[in-house]
Write a protein that holds these residues in place. Structure first.
Motif, PDB file in Angstrom:
ATOM      1  N   LYS A 590       0.821  -1.211   0.000  1.00  0.00           N
ATOM      2  CA  LYS A 590       0.000   0.000   0.000  1.00  0.00           C
ATOM      3  C   LYS A 590       0.854   1.258   0.000  1.00  0.00           C
ATOM      4  CE  LYS A 590      -4.251  -1.640   2.253  1.00  0.00           C
ATOM      5  NZ  LYS A 590      -5.083  -1.530   3.469  1.00  0.00           N
ATOM      6  N   GLN A 591       2.063   1.179   0.549  1.00  0.00           N
ATOM      7  CA  GLN A 591       2.915   2.361   0.649  1.00  0.00           C
ATOM      8  C   GLN A 591       3.662   2.672  -0.646  1.00  0.00           C
ATOM      9  OE1 GLN A 591       2.201   3.664   3.528  1.00  0.00           O
ATOM     10  NE2 GLN A 591       1.162   1.738   3.995  1.00  0.00           N
ATOM     11  N   VAL A 592       3.574   1.783  -1.653  1.00  0.00           N
ATOM     12  CA  VAL A 592       4.346   1.960  -2.888  1.00  0.00           C
ATOM     13  C   VAL A 592       3.780   3.143  -3.662  1.00  0.00           C
ATOM     14  CG1 VAL A 592       4.979   0.918  -5.077  1.00  0.00           C
ATOM     15  CG2 VAL A 592       4.995  -0.454  -2.994  1.00  0.00           C
ATOM     16  N   LYS A 593       4.642   4.059  -4.051  1.00  0.00           N
ATOM     17  CA  LYS A 593       4.280   5.207  -4.872  1.00  0.00           C
ATOM     18  C   LYS A 593       5.384   5.460  -5.885  1.00  0.00           C
ATOM     19  CE  LYS A 593       1.547   7.538  -1.284  1.00  0.00           C
ATOM     20  NZ  LYS A 593       1.404   8.774  -0.473  1.00  0.00           N
ATOM     21  N   GLY A 594       4.973   5.840  -7.105  1.00  0.00           N
ATOM     22  CA  GLY A 594       5.950   6.109  -8.143  1.00  0.00           C
ATOM     23  C   GLY A 594       6.524   4.829  -8.709  1.00  0.00           C
ATOM     24  N   THR A 595       7.697   4.947  -9.283  1.00  0.00           N
ATOM     25  CA  THR A 595       8.357   3.796  -9.898  1.00  0.00           C
ATOM     26  C   THR A 595       8.821   2.831  -8.819  1.00  0.00           C
ATOM     27  OG1 THR A 595       9.106   5.187 -11.699  1.00  0.00           O
ATOM     28  CG2 THR A 595      10.210   3.071 -11.424  1.00  0.00           C
ATOM     29  N   CYS A 596       8.501   1.575  -8.984  1.00  0.00           N
ATOM     30  CA  CYS A 596       8.896   0.557  -8.012  1.00  0.00           C
ATOM     31  C   CYS A 596       9.634  -0.564  -8.726  1.00  0.00           C
ATOM     32  CB  CYS A 596       7.683  -0.005  -7.268  1.00  0.00           C
ATOM     33  SG  CYS A 596       6.593  -1.019  -8.274  1.00  0.00           S
ATOM     34  N   SER A 597      10.365  -1.310  -7.944  1.00  0.00           N
ATOM     35  CA  SER A 597      11.138  -2.443  -8.456  1.00  0.00           C
ATOM     36  C   SER A 597      10.816  -3.652  -7.602  1.00  0.00           C
ATOM     37  CB  SER A 597      12.637  -2.145  -8.414  1.00  0.00           C
ATOM     38  OG  SER A 597      13.377  -3.263  -8.838  1.00  0.00           O
ATOM     39  N   LEU A 598      10.366  -4.751  -8.247  1.00  0.00           N
ATOM     40  CA  LEU A 598      10.028  -5.990  -7.554  1.00  0.00           C
ATOM     41  C   LEU A 598      11.081  -7.044  -7.862  1.00  0.00           C
ATOM     42  CD1 LEU A 598       6.163  -6.325  -8.068  1.00  0.00           C
ATOM     43  CD2 LEU A 598       7.372  -5.321  -6.156  1.00  0.00           C
ATOM     44  N   ALA A 599      11.633  -7.660  -6.805  1.00  0.00           N
ATOM     45  CA  ALA A 599      12.531  -8.806  -6.968  1.00  0.00           C
ATOM     46  C   ALA A 599      11.660 -10.066  -7.000  1.00  0.00           C
ATOM     47  CB  ALA A 599      13.546  -8.863  -5.836  1.00  0.00           C
ATOM     48  N   ILE A 600      11.671 -10.771  -8.128  1.00  0.00           N
ATOM     49  CA  ILE A 600      10.751 -11.874  -8.390  1.00  0.00           C
ATOM     50  C   ILE A 600      11.541 -13.172  -8.499  1.00  0.00           C
ATOM     51  CG2 ILE A 600       9.070 -12.810 -10.017  1.00  0.00           C
ATOM     52  CD1 ILE A 600       8.066 -10.421  -8.424  1.00  0.00           C
ATOM     53  N   LYS A 601      10.976 -14.231  -7.914  1.00  0.00           N
ATOM     54  CA  LYS A 601      11.535 -15.572  -8.020  1.00  0.00           C
ATOM     55  C   LYS A 601      10.438 -16.509  -8.523  1.00  0.00           C
ATOM     56  CE  LYS A 601      13.574 -19.236  -5.149  1.00  0.00           C
ATOM     57  NZ  LYS A 601      13.962 -19.602  -3.778  1.00  0.00           N
ATOM     58  N   CYS A 602      10.763 -17.318  -9.511  1.00  0.00           N
ATOM     59  CA  CYS A 602       9.793 -18.260 -10.075  1.00  0.00           C
ATOM     60  C   CYS A 602       9.762 -19.518  -9.200  1.00  0.00           C
ATOM     61  CB  CYS A 602      10.168 -18.605 -11.518  1.00  0.00           C
ATOM     62  SG  CYS A 602       8.949 -19.647 -12.335  1.00  0.00           S
ATOM     63  N   ASN A 603       8.661 -19.706  -8.497  1.00  0.00           N
ATOM     64  CA  ASN A 603       8.499 -20.850  -7.580  1.00  0.00           C
ATOM     65  C   ASN A 603       7.109 -21.431  -7.809  1.00  0.00           C
ATOM     66  OD1 ASN A 603       8.802 -22.712  -5.592  1.00  0.00           O
ATOM     67  ND2 ASN A 603       9.071 -21.243  -3.913  1.00  0.00           N
ATOM     68  N   SER A 604       6.931 -22.036  -8.978  1.00  0.00           N
ATOM     69  CA  SER A 604       5.605 -22.484  -9.386  1.00  0.00           C
ATOM     70  C   SER A 604       5.099 -23.643  -8.517  1.00  0.00           C
ATOM     71  CB  SER A 604       5.634 -22.916 -10.857  1.00  0.00           C
ATOM     72  OG  SER A 604       6.591 -23.942 -11.053  1.00  0.00           O
ATOM     73  N   GLU A 605       5.994 -24.514  -8.052  1.00  0.00           N
ATOM     74  CA  GLU A 605       5.547 -25.656  -7.245  1.00  0.00           C
ATOM     75  C   GLU A 605       4.920 -25.185  -5.925  1.00  0.00           C
ATOM     76  OE1 GLU A 605       8.787 -28.265  -6.673  1.00  0.00           O
ATOM     77  OE2 GLU A 605       9.011 -28.791  -8.800  1.00  0.00           O
TER      78      GLU A 605
END
Length: 952
Positions: A590-605
């Protein structure tokens, strides 16, 4: 020919909808097989698309692969109507006849009817004439090139002979280079061996120096001990001489003198003679009696004078003895001072000699260090010379390899030219349109071999030279300073911060970091763009994505796990979401404003397993942790849905966003098996904190009315309402949200929070289960009555009392530094009676309960060394205290002292990091109390130990 024309006429005669229905029926095959770059030139000649349309089809950034480009081209041609469909079918007849046949059911004609319709026959003839003229011009250029190549071939043959000679020289140089490499490797191995030997010699030298220092210190200690013994010997001899002189004086004083003996004998003879005379004459007897009476009176007067004189004599003798004692003491002090002066002179002389020896050793060490540094610097300079020679040889080798590759390429060209001269006339190349190339996608593979080889060796040369410079720059004897290390760390931090700095809005980027990727996009209202699920046990996953949103355009997909979020608010914020609760993750997003960057990991299982469990209603979120309740919630104090919880209960939290509100879904835990029992909702951390503050305020407003019985009882037997647990503002509790200033309402925005609020009261404490492998130690509170109960329990088989160890100050400091001191029982002067870790572990190893006379303030110290005791708290009242009053008097414990101790330790119960067993005041005598304690110990041993995690 008539059949083919009739088929074309039939396709042209079809209406627009029919043509496009035929094409759309085969759209999947067309998008998978047709290449737009092949047919766009034909469509442009038919004036169906323009140059801008062709560039958009081939190079549009939103069209990421060939199928999307083909589909977009079909959509564009459909806007052109029937003309676009016919032109597309004719292009398929030229480039993909099998697809044309599958669409129309007939063979293609290849007659360019669309181009003829647009430009007519004259324009077609003009195009063909231009192509013929271009072909003739090309043929003339080819003849000129052939003539120049013949001349060049002759020169190349001459160069071939020269290159052969150079090749032989290069082979000889390679042999020399290999020999030099072998020599260099041999010298390098020898240098490494010498360095190792030098290092071993230095290690042995340092060991000998240390041994020498130890021996010197030992000799100094021995010398000091010898000096002390000599001084004590001299003191004893002086005291012996003084005692001998005093004893001789006393012996002489007690011996009687000969003159006095003779005088006494004469007086005895005179008295005998006078007695004989008196007995003979009676007149003289009367006279003598009168004289005797007078003499008695005079003798009394003389006795009084003698008594006074004797008193004066005693005083004089006492003064004389005091003066003599002072004189002897002065003699003894003078002798001791002389002895001390001699001893100090000897010490000073020995210290001066030791200082001279240390100076010599220091000079020798400095000399050895200088020699070692000179040797090391010489070896480093030799190594640098070898490196430079190797670098030069590598450069020459690469240059020779480059020339050899050029020679081989020239030779291959000459062979190709010779074979072309032998073959008949070269065939005319077919007219074709080259495929357009996007300059942004050009790779190094499209370059020719010569340029790639030359660039490769030039780049390799540059990298080798850089590496050599770096290696030469690190060849100094001294290590890098602290300022240099700090500067390098700052440079690394600047590079990292620059790499992770958010940029202004632009095209989305994806940076791959092993298995974790970073996605940057516009993050305003991120929860409207994505929907997340999960919790601290499973991780936070993206569940749904809004189409055409910035998050969707950046490439995010359902099933991605969010490891970290970084954005710019009031300041740059970076929060790790790998093991946070679902409530904390929602608040952070909720606090995210403007340009943000998400660190994503693929963990489908893990995502699929989480979704399946939620759909099967096994769980409602990915949260799972255990808490200890510090405040009672009943119907009057904020219980939700009739779920009443008591202070000091253990609950299992399974959902921190239950029903999307500020409630937590929890279950009570079986104390023996950890199985969830009955469940319900409780307020979240923020709401519970507000309720706790309100409860404390209500308690302070009430006026306590204590009678005499309540004043003499330590604590009532009913359950506690509040357990006061607080933490420092600078610390962070595991249950708190990711913020720094105070407690924040997760349902509000961060900008709406009050500035400066900091509630340190903790309504819930995070706990973890522990299963001790052996019997647990026992601590009984209050300690005054605990001593009495422990004395009764120590005689049983399953109990053994821990013995304390007597330690001096040095031993206590060493063991306390290691963390082996568990508690201090008594302290006298420089000795302390302590409980140690070794003593407790030795008793626990016997598979018995260790009885410890420690206070409640030592429980945290026991937990630090992974010893989890059973804490038994005995409730007291006036009635049962009177029943054991006689027993308490044997141990010197009064009623008032026991009550004061109970009240003092009652305050420490709130600070315990574990649960405790409370024995009510229903016991009647000491035997029933011991039985209740034994039952409580057995019950606690079967239970799971819940350890409160300290604030982070």
């Amino acid at each position: 020919m008539d059949e083919i024309a009739s088929s074309v006429m039939e396709v042209k005669d079809l209406d627009e909808e029919t043509i496009w229905d035929l094409i759309e029926s085969q759209r999947h095959i067309i998008t998978n097989s047709v290449r737009p770059c092949h047919i766009t030139p034909f469509l442009r000649q038919c004036h169906v698309i323009g140059e801008t349309d062709e560039e958009e089809i081939l190079f549009a950034p939103h069209l990421k692969h060939r199928c999307m480009r083909t589909g977009y081209m079909l959509d564009l041609l459909r806007t052109r109507g029937k003309k676009g469909g016919v032109a597309f079918l004719e292009s398929l007849g030229f480039y993909n006849p099998e697809i044309y046949t599958s669409i129309t059911g007939k063979e293609p004609t290849k007659d360019c009817s669309s181009i003829l319709d647009e430009k007519g026959n004259l324009s077609l003839i003009q195009v063909l004439m231009n192509e013929v003229m271009n072909a003739q011009k090309w043929l003339g250029e080819e003849k000129c090139i052939k003539h120049r190549l013949n001349e060049k071939m002759q020169g190349m043959e001459e160069q071939n002979q020269q290159l052969k000679t150079e090749l032989t020289n290069l082979k000889a140089a390679e042999v020399n280079l290999s020999r030099m490499k072998m020599d260099w490797n041999r010298h390098h191995d020898e240098m490494i061996r010498l360095k190792e030997e030098n290092y071993q010699i230095l290690m042995r030298y340092t060991n000998t120096l240390q041994e020498k220092e130890m021996s010197v210190t030992r000799s100094r200690e021995l010398r000091q001990q010898v000096d002390n013994l000599i001084m004590e010997n001299k003191k004893l001899t002086v005291e012996f001489d003084v005692e001998r002189r005093v004893s001789s004086k006393l012996r002489e004083a007690f011996k009687p003198k000969q003159d006095e003996l003779l005088h006494l004998k004469e007086e005895i003879d005179k008295l005998r003679f006078r007695i004989q005379e008196v007995q003979m004459n009676p007149v003289t007897i009367d006279i003598l009696q009168q004289d005797r009476v007078e003499a008695l009176e005079e003798s009394q007067d003389l006795m009084k004078e003698m008594n006074s004189l004797r008193l004066e004599l005693d005083k004089a003798e006492r003064l004389r003895n005091e003066y003599l004692d002072e004189k002897e003491n002065m003699f003894m002090e003078c002798a001791t001072l002389k002895i001390d002066c001699d001893m100090y002179k000897d010490k000073i002389s020995s210290l001066q000699s030791q200082v001279l020896e240390l100076q010599k050793e220091r000079d020798e060490a400095y000399g050895a260090r200088d020699e070692a540094q000179i040797h090391i610097s010489k070896t480093i300079t030799d190594k640098d010379l070898c490196r430079r020679q190797v670098i030069e040889l590598q450069d020459t080798c690469r240059q020779l390899n480059k020339e050899m590759l050029q020679f081989k390429s020239n030779k291959e060209r000459q062979e190709k030219l010779s074979t072309d001269n032998k073959t008949p006339q070269r065939e005319k190349p077919k007219l074709k349109r080259l495929q357009a190339v996007n300059l942004r996608t050009v790779s190094c593979d499209s370059e020719d071999s010569n340029s790639s080889q030359s660039d490769f060796y030039s780049n390799l040369k540059k990298t080798e030279s850089c590496e050599s410079l770096n290696s030469l720059s690190s060849s100094f004897v001294e290590p890098p300073s602290q300022e240099s290390i700090y500067r390098r760390l700052n440079e690394d931090d600047m590079e990292k911060s620059f790499s992770h700095r958010p940029f202004p809005p632009r095209a989305p980027q994806v940076r791959s970091l092993s298995r974790i990727s970073l996605f940057e996009f516009e993050g305003d209202g991120i929860l409207d763009q994505i929907e997340v699920i999960g919790g601290n046990a499973t991780g936070i996953f993206i569940h749904k994505i809004k189409p055409a949103s910035p998050a969707h355009n950046s490439g995010l997909e359902p099933g991605f796990q969010i490891m970290m979020v970084e954005f710019n608010g009031r300041e740059q914020t970076k929060t790790i979401l790998e093991d946070v609760s679902f409530e904390e993750a929602i608040w952070t997003l909720k606090q995210v404003k403007g340009t943000c960057s998400l660190a994503i990991k693929c963990n489908s299982e893990a995502y699929q397993k989480l979704v399946e469990n939620i759909e099967k209603k096994i769980i409602t979120s990915g949260d799972s942790f255990y808490i200890r309740i510090n405040v009672t919630f009943d119907k009057d104090s904020g219980a939700l849905g009739g779920f009443i919880v008591q202070c000091n209960e253990i609950l299992h939290v399974t959902d921190t966003m239950h029903r999307g509100t500020s409630e937590w879904k929890t279950f009570r835990v079986n104390p023996h098996t950890m199985i969830d029992v009955d469940g319900g909702s409780i307020p979240n951390y923020y709401r519970a904190q507000q309720l706790l503050i309100g409860t404390i305020q209500n308690m302070t407003r009430q006026i306590p009315s204590f009678n005499k019985q309540n004043r003499k009882s330590s604590s009532p037997s009913q359950n506690k309402l509040v357990r006061i647990v607080s933490t420092d503002k600078s610390q962070r509790n595991p249950l708190w949200l990711s913020f720094e200033s105070g407690t924040i309402d997760p349902d509000k925005e961060q900008d709406d929070q009050p500035v400066g609020n900091c509630f340190t009261l903790m309504p819930y404490s995070l706990v973890r289960p522990c299963h001790p492998p052996s019997l647990r130690p026992v601590i009984i509170a209050p300690t005054r009555i605990g001593k009495v109960v422990l004395e009764k329990l120590k005689d049983l088989k399953e109990y053994e009392k821990c013995k304390s160890e007597c330690l001096n100050n040095t031993e206590y400091a060493e063991k306390n530094k290691k963390g082996d001191i568990l508690g201090v029982q008594q302290a006298q002067n420089s000795l302390r009676s302590c409980y140690t870790r070794e003593g407790v572990e030795a008793i626990v190893a016997k598979n018995v309960h260790c009885l410890m006379e420690l206070g409640l303030d030592c429980v945290k110290r026991l937990h630090k060394v992974e010893i989890y005791p059973i804490v038994i708290v005995i409730r007291l009242c006036e009635k049962n205290i009177k029943k054991i009053k006689r027993i308490l008097q044997k141990y010197g414990v009064t009623e008032d002292l026991l009550m004061e101790c109970s009240r003092r330790e009652e305050i420490l119960l709130d600070t315990l990091p574990c649960l405790y067993n409370c024995i009510p005041d229903s016991w009647s005598d000491l035997d029933s109390l011991v039985t209740a304690v034994k039952t409580a110990v057995k019950d606690e041993q079967k239970k799971i130990v819940w350890i409160e995690q300290s604030p982070l």
